[in-house]
Write an enzyme that holds these catalytic residues in place. Structure first.
Site, PDB file in Angstrom:
ATOM      1  N   ARG A 159       0.967  -1.081   0.100  1.00 56.64           N
ATOM      2  CA  ARG A 159       0.090  -0.071   0.013  1.00 56.64           C
ATOM      3  C   ARG A 159       0.950   1.205  -0.018  1.00 56.64           C
ATOM      4  O   ARG A 159       1.967   1.024   0.031  1.00 56.64           O
ATOM      5  CB  ARG A 159      -1.060   0.087   1.073  1.00 56.64           C
ATOM      6  CG  ARG A 159      -0.665  -0.735   2.554  1.00 56.64           C
ATOM      7  CD  ARG A 159       0.385  -0.132   3.180  1.00 56.64           C
ATOM      8  NE  ARG A 159       0.332   1.282   3.356  1.00 56.64           N
ATOM      9  CZ  ARG A 159       1.229   1.999   3.716  1.00 56.64           C
ATOM     10  NH1 ARG A 159       2.533   1.762   3.638  1.00 56.64           N
ATOM     11  NH2 ARG A 159       1.160   3.437   3.696  1.00 56.64           N
ATOM     12  N   GLY A 160       0.520   2.348  -0.062  1.00 57.82           N
ATOM     13  CA  GLY A 160       1.056   3.722  -0.120  1.00 57.82           C
ATOM     14  C   GLY A 160       1.086   3.923  -2.031  1.00 57.82           C
ATOM     15  O   GLY A 160       1.531   2.994  -2.448  1.00 57.82           O
ATOM     16  N   LYS A 175      -4.599   9.685   3.622  1.00 58.82           N
ATOM     17  CA  LYS A 175      -5.234   8.951   4.587  1.00 58.82           C
ATOM     18  C   LYS A 175      -6.093   9.885   5.248  1.00 58.82           C
ATOM     19  O   LYS A 175      -6.021  10.874   5.889  1.00 58.82           O
ATOM     20  CB  LYS A 175      -4.093   8.436   5.590  1.00 58.82           C
ATOM     21  CG  LYS A 175      -4.787   7.309   6.505  1.00 58.82           C
ATOM     22  CD  LYS A 175      -5.595   6.271   6.045  1.00 58.82           C
ATOM     23  CE  LYS A 175      -5.064   5.331   4.797  1.00 58.82           C
ATOM     24  NZ  LYS A 175      -6.064   4.573   4.174  1.00 58.82           N
ATOM     25  N   ASP A 228      -1.732  10.806  -1.883  1.00 59.59           N
ATOM     26  CA  ASP A 228      -2.349   9.826  -2.659  1.00 59.59           C
ATOM     27  C   ASP A 228      -2.516  10.439  -3.987  1.00 59.59           C
ATOM     28  O   ASP A 228      -2.712   9.892  -5.199  1.00 59.59           O
ATOM     29  CB  ASP A 228      -3.580   9.107  -2.140  1.00 59.59           C
ATOM     30  CG  ASP A 228      -3.137   8.293  -1.155  1.00 59.59           C
ATOM     31  OD1 ASP A 228      -2.993   8.518   0.084  1.00 59.59           O
ATOM     32  OD2 ASP A 228      -2.831   7.074  -1.473  1.00 59.59           O
TER      33      ASP A 228
HETATM   34  O1  MRU Z   1      -4.285   3.151   2.375  1.00 54.16           O
HETATM   35  P1  MRU Z   1      -2.821   3.277   2.238  1.00 54.16           P
HETATM   36  O2  MRU Z   1      -2.153   2.990   3.202  1.00 54.16           O
HETATM   37  O3  MRU Z   1      -2.479   2.931   0.875  1.00 54.16           O
HETATM   38  O4  MRU Z   1      -2.840   4.962   2.421  1.00 54.16           O
HETATM   39  C1  MRU Z   1      -1.604   5.433   2.376  1.00 54.16           C
HETATM   40  C2  MRU Z   1      -1.501   7.030   2.329  1.00 54.16           C
HETATM   41  O5  MRU Z   1      -2.388   7.645   2.432  1.00 54.16           O
HETATM   42  C3  MRU Z   1      -0.053   7.585   2.224  1.00 54.16           C
HETATM   43  O6  MRU Z   1       0.046   8.553   2.953  1.00 54.16           O
HETATM   44  C4  MRU Z   1       0.166   7.966   0.970  1.00 54.16           C
HETATM   45  O7  MRU Z   1      -0.048   7.193  -0.076  1.00 54.16           O
HETATM   46  C5  MRU Z   1       1.549   8.479   0.590  1.00 54.16           C
HETATM   47  S1  MRU Z   1       2.588   7.157   0.582  1.00 54.16           S
HETATM   48  C6  MRU Z   1       4.217   7.867   0.263  1.00 54.16           C
END
Ligand code: MRU
Length: 346
Positions: free
Chosen positions: A46-47, A247, A236
């Site tokens: 994820r990320g 997030k 994102d």
């Molecule tokens: O649901 P996730 O864990 O994929 O969400 C991740 C985030 O919101 C991160 O802050 C974002 O992707 C930036 S990662 C460099």
């Protein structure tokens, strides 16, 4: 260096299974586009940048076994794999950016099929390398904003695990630590899936970077006490006007930061910028399973039958963002103008 996956000579993409951290450092192997799509959908990986890189490799894996010489069949398999990977998660634009880039390379490379496959493998690895080098630059440019030791609050995990390596928000924190300027990181636990507690704290603990875990609802208390010098988060998707999807809980932090006159920074590579989305209203927000809210690690935390909401992301209006830190420079409001200077680099 911590990275969310390795990719071997025999084309196995070996993920660290992030669902099982910090309890267990288990791996999840993928060697088909279907397995990569499953890993993204179920949040093994994820990320935003990490899922973009994984999807690019997944697209290569999708066409790798095509044996005929007919380009039409090849391109229809490419499209099918692309659609499958694109259907996994809706919010992070890096996923679509990486898949479009791979498709563009395929269309624009007049090569026989076997050579084209190798070209696509190399392109996916290039996307990965570029991301790590972008993170190093973001780290340096972000750290340059501070000249004395700081306490930084971060949310979710925008670290090595969420990217090709090193991290965006955590890239800045790592660089500050290397420079002897990182006094303390306040880590929001980040309910419902606890990416802060499980993943950010895991990265910081492994590297001996001083940190304290707090529940999400404690953030305002520490800001009011004057114990937070800056907030640094990842993103994102960043719309053309600077509105930022990240997030769930990020927006509340930005409002609190404004109230306490604390700088609120968004750190992201330019692959997270989305010039085709004019503002945050147009960003699709992923709704996830309600059980992520009604239970914690499999244990129900509310009466049976209680319903819940579970949006995975929120939108922070650009006007609450002090600066956006990218590998091409640090930009400030007005974002419709400052971000447009970065579009063509994308
Ligand atoms: O649901 P996730 O864990 O994929 O969400 C991740 C985030 O919101 C991160 O802050 C974002 O992707 C930036 S990662 C460099």
């Amino acid at each position: 260096m911590i990275a969310p996956f390795t990719f071997s000579q025999d084309d196995t993409l070996l993920f660290i299974d992030q669902r099982r951290l910090p309890w267990e450092e288990a791996s999840f192997p993928a060697s088909t586009a279907q397995e990569v799509a499953q890993a993204i959908k179920e949040m093994v990986v994820r990320g935003a940048p990490a899922i973009g890189i994984a999807a690019a490799i997944g697209l290569y894996l999708g066409i790798k076994h095509y044996k005929k010489s007919d380009p039409q069949g090849f391109f229809s398999l490419l499209k099918e794999s692309k659609n499958l990977l694109a259907s996994t998660r809706p919010t992070a634009v890096n996923l679509f950016w990486a898949l479009d880039r791979m498709e563009r390379v395929a269309i624009q490379s007049p090569l026989p099929i076997e050579k084209l496959k190798r070209r696509l493998r190399a392109e996916a690895l290039r996307i990965w390398e570029e991301d790590v080098s972008a993170n190093r630059k973001i780290g340096a440019l972000g750290a340059d904003l501070f000249s004395s030791p700081v306490r930084i609050l971060t949310h979710c995990n925008a670290g090595a695990l969420a990217t090709g390596g090193y991290g965006t928000a955590l890239g800045i924190i790592r660089t500050l630590h290397e420079r002897g300027l990182m006094k303390l990181v306040l880590v929001d636990e980040t309910r419902p899936l606890l990416q802060g507690a499980r993943l950010t704290a895991w990265e910081l603990y492994k590297e001996g970077i001083s940190h304290r875990l707090i529940t999400d609802s404690m953030a305002g208390y520490f800001m009011a006490k004057g114990l937070v010098n800056a907030i640094v988060v990842g993103a994102d998707r960043i719309a053309a006007n600077g509105d930022t999807a990240n997030k769930i809980g990020t927006y509340s932090l930005a409002v609190l930061a404004k109230r306490h006159e604390i700088p609120f920074y968004v750190a992201a590579p330019i692959s997270t910028l989305d010039p085709s989305t004019p503002s945050g209203d147009a960003i699709s927000i992923e709704e996830r399973r309600k059980t992520e809210v009604t239970s914690l690690e499999g244990l129900r935390i509310c009466p049976r039958g209680t319903m819940a909401f579970n949006p995975a992301f929120d939108i922070t209006p650009g006007e609450l963002v002090t600066a956006i830190i990218t590998e091409k420079g640090v930009v400030q409001p007005p974002y419709p103008i400052s971000l447009s200077s970065l579009w063509e680099e994308r």
